[in-house]
Design an enzyme around this catalytic site. Sequence first.
Site, PDB file in Angstrom:
ATOM      1  CE1 TYR A   1      33.341  42.352  53.217  1.00  0.00           C
ATOM      2  CE2 TYR A   1      34.583  44.520  53.800  1.00  0.00           C
ATOM      3  CZ  TYR A   1      34.164  43.454  52.824  1.00  0.00           C
ATOM      4  OH  TYR A   1      34.458  43.464  51.493  1.00  0.00           O
TER       5      TYR A   1
ATOM      6  CB  SER B   1      41.183  39.003  46.532  1.00  0.00           C
ATOM      7  OG  SER B   1      41.577  37.829  47.069  1.00  0.00           O
ATOM      8  N   PRO B   2      43.721  41.582  45.967  1.00  0.00           N
ATOM      9  CG  PRO B   2      45.038  43.591  46.677  1.00  0.00           C
ATOM     10  CD  PRO B   2      43.676  42.685  46.880  1.00  0.00           C
TER      11      PRO B   2
ATOM     12  CB  ILE C   1      52.858  39.593  34.525  1.00  0.00           C
ATOM     13  CG1 ILE C   1      53.908  39.889  35.833  1.00  0.00           C
ATOM     14  CG2 ILE C   1      51.359  39.592  35.503  1.00  0.00           C
ATOM     15  CD1 ILE C   1      53.938  41.198  36.340  1.00  0.00           C
TER      16      ILE C   1
ATOM     17  N   PRO D   1      48.888  31.662  34.044  1.00  0.00           N
ATOM     18  CG  PRO D   1      49.538  29.433  33.990  1.00  0.00           C
ATOM     19  CD  PRO D   1      49.996  30.517  34.342  1.00  0.00           C
TER      20      PRO D   1
END
Length: 323
Positions: free
Chosen positions: A58, A216-217, A291, A295
């Site tokens: 990072y 990456s929520p 939820i 897809p």
Amino acid sequence: MEKQVQIPEIELNSGHKMPLVGFGTCVPDPIPPLEELAGIFLEAIKVGYRHFDTASSYGTEEALGRAVAQAIETGLVNGREEFFISSKLWCEDADLDLILPALKKTLGNMGLDYLDLSMIHMPVRVRKGAEMFNYTKEDLLPFDIQGTWKAMEECNKLGLAKSIGVSNYSCEKLTKLLENATVPPAVNQVEMNVVWQQRKLLPFCKEKNIHVTAWSPLLSYGAVWGSNAVMENPILVEIAASKNKTVAQVALRWIYEQGASFIMRTFNKDRMFENVQIFDWELTKEELDKIQKIPQRRGTLGEDFIHPEGPIKSVEDLWDGDL
């Protein structure tokens, strides 16, 4: 003193406690100047965040270390023990002989004596010095799952990492690791959100007592590389409106209710507060069922590590078919 957020903790299989929300430090290029970035992290500390997640790839380890040092020096916190600091070793150091030196370099970057959690970033190895995400066939090298883990166990034994873990490991790769492990991974940090719910991996990790942390929520909404698939999902929008919550809060509450923790990054102070106002309310069974019907599609495939003549020949190989 300004209001601080209260974030619950979980006890890992290592016996150490980890706050269930981590503040992410992955920032898009160009990376802000050191002092500016350290100031942002210091602001998050003032808000009440104590779990900070970084990685050698990072370029933010030094800024995070600066913020931690300033927080201690100014009395904002009582000492290093108030923090839970995690970092990840990049693929060029995913080798038996390179892991310990790489961890020592990370500690030097941050001015720390130990990490609370050290992880292998990917089950992939690349040539030392290879240009990141522009790999040739020659850059992609065989990865030794069990050998690299032995090196991680040595870091743990030396006290340089209180807990050790992995990131982006499939059920099959964890099974291979566990065959020869003395110390099991405390954490598997993976992509997880309402559009990639980790329906195979999550129950597997629970069975093995390996905690799952979601990166990456919100699918990095607003970032150049991000997606609107979570934040503009009509099911989440509907649930959020009915509960007088934000879409982000609903998405993050869902992760919490699955027994996982998550890493969130925002430089907006209001959202630093808002994103953790999720612990005093619940989703209903009907909402959870809705939820569940969203897809599913993995967002990050890792094509940069794929080559028809390399060790990993397809995305199916990398994720062991869990797509």
